[in-house]
Design a protein around this motif. Structure first.
Motif, PDB file in Angstrom:
ATOM      1  N   PHE A 124      57.802  52.401 -23.123  1.00  0.00           N
ATOM      2  CA  PHE A 124      58.297  51.026 -23.062  1.00  0.00           C
ATOM      3  C   PHE A 124      59.396  50.825 -22.019  1.00  0.00           C
ATOM      4  CE2 PHE A 124      57.163  50.773 -27.826  1.00  0.00           C
ATOM      5  CZ  PHE A 124      55.839  50.525 -27.509  1.00  0.00           C
ATOM      6  N   LYS A 125      59.731  51.867 -21.283  1.00  0.00           N
ATOM      7  CA  LYS A 125      60.800  51.758 -20.291  1.00  0.00           C
ATOM      8  C   LYS A 125      60.465  50.687 -19.257  1.00  0.00           C
ATOM      9  CE  LYS A 125      63.520  54.599 -17.111  1.00  0.00           C
ATOM     10  NZ  LYS A 125      63.695  55.965 -16.543  1.00  0.00           N
ATOM     11  N   GLY A 126      61.407  49.753 -19.050  1.00  0.00           N
ATOM     12  CA  GLY A 126      61.209  48.684 -18.079  1.00  0.00           C
ATOM     13  C   GLY A 126      60.430  47.504 -18.602  1.00  0.00           C
ATOM     14  N   THR A 127      60.072  47.497 -19.900  1.00  0.00           N
ATOM     15  CA  THR A 127      59.346  46.369 -20.492  1.00  0.00           C
ATOM     16  C   THR A 127      60.242  45.679 -21.515  1.00  0.00           C
ATOM     17  OG1 THR A 127      58.404  47.571 -22.371  1.00  0.00           O
ATOM     18  CG2 THR A 127      57.244  47.749 -20.260  1.00  0.00           C
ATOM     19  N   ASP A 128      59.761  44.546 -22.030  1.00  0.00           N
ATOM     20  CA  ASP A 128      60.536  43.808 -23.031  1.00  0.00           C
ATOM     21  C   ASP A 128      60.686  44.583 -24.333  1.00  0.00           C
ATOM     22  OD1 ASP A 128      60.830  41.731 -21.275  1.00  0.00           O
ATOM     23  OD2 ASP A 128      59.195  40.522 -22.108  1.00  0.00           O
ATOM     24  N   LEU A 129      59.810  45.576 -24.556  1.00  0.00           N
ATOM     25  CA  LEU A 129      59.904  46.367 -25.780  1.00  0.00           C
ATOM     26  C   LEU A 129      60.883  47.526 -25.648  1.00  0.00           C
ATOM     27  CD1 LEU A 129      56.136  46.525 -26.827  1.00  0.00           C
ATOM     28  CD2 LEU A 129      57.946  45.102 -27.807  1.00  0.00           C
ATOM     29  N   GLY A 130      61.351  47.790 -24.442  1.00  0.00           N
ATOM     30  CA  GLY A 130      62.327  48.849 -24.247  1.00  0.00           C
ATOM     31  C   GLY A 130      63.735  48.369 -24.557  1.00  0.00           C
ATOM     32  N   CYS A 131      64.691  49.277 -24.496  1.00  0.00           N
ATOM     33  CA  CYS A 131      66.092  48.930 -24.760  1.00  0.00           C
ATOM     34  C   CYS A 131      66.649  48.149 -23.564  1.00  0.00           C
ATOM     35  CB  CYS A 131      66.909  50.192 -25.004  1.00  0.00           C
ATOM     36  SG  CYS A 131      66.331  51.158 -26.428  1.00  0.00           S
ATOM     37  N   GLN A 132      67.295  47.014 -23.844  1.00  0.00           N
ATOM     38  CA  GLN A 132      67.789  46.113 -22.802  1.00  0.00           C
ATOM     39  C   GLN A 132      69.306  46.259 -22.632  1.00  0.00           C
ATOM     40  OE1 GLN A 132      65.281  44.266 -21.255  1.00  0.00           O
ATOM     41  NE2 GLN A 132      63.946  45.420 -22.646  1.00  0.00           N
ATOM     42  N   ASN A 133      69.789  45.697 -21.523  1.00  0.00           N
ATOM     43  CA  ASN A 133      71.230  45.532 -21.286  1.00  0.00           C
ATOM     44  C   ASN A 133      72.011  46.837 -21.426  1.00  0.00           C
ATOM     45  OD1 ASN A 133      71.069  42.593 -20.945  1.00  0.00           O
ATOM     46  ND2 ASN A 133      70.556  42.598 -23.139  1.00  0.00           N
ATOM     47  N   GLY A 134      71.446  47.914 -20.893  1.00  0.00           N
ATOM     48  CA  GLY A 134      72.156  49.189 -20.891  1.00  0.00           C
ATOM     49  C   GLY A 134      72.055  49.969 -22.179  1.00  0.00           C
ATOM     50  N   GLY A 135      71.185  49.537 -23.082  1.00  0.00           N
ATOM     51  CA  GLY A 135      71.013  50.273 -24.331  1.00  0.00           C
ATOM     52  C   GLY A 135      70.375  51.641 -24.095  1.00  0.00           C
ATOM     53  N   THR A 136      70.739  52.598 -24.940  1.00  0.00           N
ATOM     54  CA  THR A 136      70.202  53.961 -24.835  1.00  0.00           C
ATOM     55  C   THR A 136      69.071  54.135 -25.843  1.00  0.00           C
ATOM     56  OG1 THR A 136      72.357  54.824 -24.158  1.00  0.00           O
ATOM     57  CG2 THR A 136      70.733  56.416 -24.988  1.00  0.00           C
ATOM     58  N   CYS A 137      67.921  54.568 -25.347  1.00  0.00           N
ATOM     59  CA  CYS A 137      66.744  54.730 -26.216  1.00  0.00           C
ATOM     60  C   CYS A 137      66.722  56.133 -26.815  1.00  0.00           C
ATOM     61  CB  CYS A 137      65.468  54.479 -25.415  1.00  0.00           C
ATOM     62  SG  CYS A 137      63.958  54.545 -26.420  1.00  0.00           S
ATOM     63  N   GLN A 138      66.492  56.196 -28.113  1.00  0.00           N
ATOM     64  CA  GLN A 138      66.349  57.471 -28.826  1.00  0.00           C
ATOM     65  C   GLN A 138      64.960  57.516 -29.469  1.00  0.00           C
ATOM     66  OE1 GLN A 138      69.656  57.573 -31.596  1.00  0.00           O
ATOM     67  NE2 GLN A 138      70.842  58.885 -30.211  1.00  0.00           N
ATOM     68  N   ASN A 139      64.125  58.444 -29.000  1.00  0.00           N
ATOM     69  CA  ASN A 139      62.793  58.578 -29.585  1.00  0.00           C
ATOM     70  C   ASN A 139      62.865  59.383 -30.880  1.00  0.00           C
ATOM     71  OD1 ASN A 139      59.806  58.300 -29.329  1.00  0.00           O
ATOM     72  ND2 ASN A 139      59.912  60.526 -29.344  1.00  0.00           N
ATOM     73  N   ARG A 140      62.025  59.040 -31.841  1.00  0.00           N
ATOM     74  CA  ARG A 140      61.904  59.794 -33.087  1.00  0.00           C
ATOM     75  C   ARG A 140      60.456  59.712 -33.546  1.00  0.00           C
ATOM     76  NH1 ARG A 140      61.512  55.885 -36.870  1.00  0.00           N
ATOM     77  NH2 ARG A 140      62.487  53.870 -36.407  1.00  0.00           N
ATOM     78  N   GLU A 141      60.100  60.534 -34.497  1.00  0.00           N
ATOM     79  CA  GLU A 141      58.716  60.550 -34.970  1.00  0.00           C
ATOM     80  C   GLU A 141      58.345  59.199 -35.568  1.00  0.00           C
ATOM     81  OE1 GLU A 141      57.587  63.638 -37.580  1.00  0.00           O
ATOM     82  OE2 GLU A 141      57.496  65.155 -36.002  1.00  0.00           O
ATOM     83  N   GLY A 142      57.298  58.605 -35.023  1.00  0.00           N
ATOM     84  CA  GLY A 142      56.802  57.344 -35.553  1.00  0.00           C
ATOM     85  C   GLY A 142      57.605  56.131 -35.143  1.00  0.00           C
ATOM     86  N   GLY A 143      58.513  56.242 -34.175  1.00  0.00           N
ATOM     87  CA  GLY A 143      59.292  55.079 -33.759  1.00  0.00           C
ATOM     88  C   GLY A 143      60.372  55.438 -32.754  1.00  0.00           C
ATOM     89  N   TYR A 144      61.320  54.512 -32.560  1.00  0.00           N
ATOM     90  CA  TYR A 144      62.439  54.736 -31.642  1.00  0.00           C
ATOM     91  C   TYR A 144      63.579  53.801 -32.020  1.00  0.00           C
ATOM     92  CZ  TYR A 144      61.078  50.396 -29.251  1.00  0.00           C
ATOM     93  OH  TYR A 144      60.785  49.087 -28.955  1.00  0.00           O
ATOM     94  N   ASN A 145      64.783  54.094 -31.528  1.00  0.00           N
ATOM     95  CA  ASN A 145      65.973  53.274 -31.769  1.00  0.00           C
ATOM     96  C   ASN A 145      66.668  52.984 -30.450  1.00  0.00           C
ATOM     97  OD1 ASN A 145      65.628  53.517 -34.609  1.00  0.00           O
ATOM     98  ND2 ASN A 145      66.700  55.489 -34.560  1.00  0.00           N
TER      99      ASN A 145
END
Length: 335
Positions: free
Chosen positions: A69-90
Motif C-alpha cells: 500500500f506504499k504511496g496509495t490512499d491505503l498506506g500511512c499518510q502524513n509521515g506515519g510509520t507503517c508496521q506490518n503484522r500477521e493479517g494486517g498493519y498499523n
C-alpha cells in the motif's frame, strides 16, 4: 495386444483414483482460505491480507501491506510509520495526526470519522472537544497497543475451548473478525458447532443385507453389519446362498468328521469316522477309541462276552453276540 490393453486399464485406474480422491479433505488451506479440489491436487483461494497462492501454497504467508500500500490512499499518510503484522498493519502517526492512516487533524471523532479512526469499532468522544476519544471494538476485534484503534483480529480458534464441536472434533477456522467451523465428520450431522451421530440403520438397513435379513449395528459415527445367517456366506452387506452348509468350515464339524447337510431342515449332522466316537461337533468332537484299530478293527477283539468280531472290506466291523447279550460290542445282557 493384451499388454496394451492391460496398460490402458492401469492408466484408467490411475485416472479414476485421482478423480475420486478429495485433496481438500485434510483442510490444507490456512487462515480461512477456501480449498478447491483439482484433478491432481488442490488450490487455495486466500482471504484478504494473506498471500494468494501459487501451486502448493496454503495461505500461510502474510501479505506485507506496508509494501503493497506504499504511496496509495491505503498506506500511512502524513509521515506515519507503517508496521506490518500477521493479517494486517498499523500506522504510527506523528504528532497532531490521528486515525488509521494518519489523516485526521483532531483528536475527536464524529459519526463520519468513526470508521477511519477506530477501524472495526465505534468512536466515542470522552466528553468534550479536544479531550480525546475511545474506541469500542466490534465483536471479534481488539485494539492495537499504542493506537487504540480496533485493527487486531481476535483468534477465537486459539482459545482453549474453541466454539466448534470437540466430540467429535471439528476444526476451527479463524477469519478476520470472526471464525467458522468445518463440516461435521462422516457419520455425523450438524453445523460444525454441534454434531449428532447419524443412525445409518434407520435407512435401508444401513446398507446391510435385507434378503436375507442381517442385523445392522449402529455405532458412533459409523455402523457395522452382523454375520450372514446359516446357509449363506458373505460380509453381511452381501450374503450369497451356499450349496451346502458343509462348504463353509466343514459345517462346524470336527476336521475328522463327515458333514451331512439336510437341506429340508437346514441343519447339519456330524459323523465321526470309524474308530472314533463323539458328537463330531467342534475341535474336540471326535475322540479315538483306545481299543479299536481302523486298519484292523477286530485285531484287539472289541467284542465282549464271547462275541465274534466280523470285519468288512471298508474297515467296519460287527459283533455276533451270544443270545443272552446285546449291544454294538456285545456288552449288555438281555433282561
Amino acid at each position: 495386444m493384451a499388454l496394451k490393453i492391460n496398460m490402458l486399464l492401469t492408466q484408467i485406474r490411475l485416472v479414476r483414483r485421482k478423480l475420486i480422491t478429495d485433496d481438500c479433505a485434510s483442510n490444507p488451506c490456512e487462515n480461512g482460505g477456501t480449498c478447491i479440489d483439482l484433478y491432481s491436487g488442490f488450490h487455495c483461494i486466500c482471504p484478504q491480507l494473506w498471500e494468494d497462492c501459487s501451486k502448493g501454497q496454503t495461505c500461510q504467508k502474510d501479505v506485507d501491506e506496508c509494501d503493497r500500500f506504499k504511496g496509495t490512499d491505503l498506506g500511512c499518510q502524513n509521515g506515519g510509520t507503517c508496521q506490518n503484522r500477521e493479517g494486517g498493519y498499523n500506522c504510527l502517526c506523528p504528532d497532531n495526526w490521528f486515525g488509521l492512516h494518519c489523516t485526521r487533524r483532531t483528536y475527536d471523532c464524529t459519526a463520519q470519522d468513526s470508521a477511519e479512526i477506530c477501524g472495526h469499532g465505534v468512536c466515542i468522544n470522552r466528553g468534550g472537544v479536544g479531550r480525546g476519544f475511545i474506541c469500542i471494538c466490534d465483536q471479534g476485534w481488539t485494539s492495537t497497543p499504542g493506537t487504540g484503534s480496533c485493527t487486531v483480529d481476535i483468534n477465537e480458534c486459539d482459545q482453549k475451548a474453541h466454539p466448534c464441536s470437540h466430540d467429535p472434533p471439528v476444526s476451527c477456522v479463524n477469519l478476520p473478525g470472526s471464525f467458522d467451523c468445518e463440516a461435521c465428520p462422516p457419520g455425523y450431522s450438524g453445523n460444525g458447532y454441534h454434531c449428532a451421530d447419524i443412525d445409518e440403520c434407520l435407512i435401508n438397513n444401513g446398507g446391510c443385507s435385507s434378503q436375507p435379513q442381517v442385523q445392522c449395528i449402529n455405532t458412533r459415527g459409523s455402523f457395522s453389519c452382523g454375520p450372514c445367517p446359516p446357509g449363506y456366506s458373505g460380509n453381511g452387506i452381501t450374503c450369497e446362498p451356499v450349496s451346502s452348509l458343509c462348504v463353509v468350515n466343514n459345517g462346524g464339524c470336527n476336521d475328522m468328521a463327515t458333514c451331512i447337510h439336510n437341506p429340508s431342515l437346514n441343519y447339519v449332522q456330524c459323523r465321526c469316522p470309524l474308530g472314533w466316537t463323539g458328537s463330531g461337533i467342534g475341535p474336540s468332537g471326535c475322540v479315538q477309541l483306545a481299543n479299536v484299530s481302523v486298519a484292523a478293527p477286530c485285531k484287539n477283539n472289541p467284542c465282549l462276552n464271547g462275541g465274534i468280531c466280523n470285519e468288512f472290506p471298508d474297515g467296519r466291523f460287527a459283533c455276533t453276540c451270544l443270545p443272552i447279550y446285546r449291544g454294538e460290542y456285545h456288552q449288555m445282557e438281555h433282561h
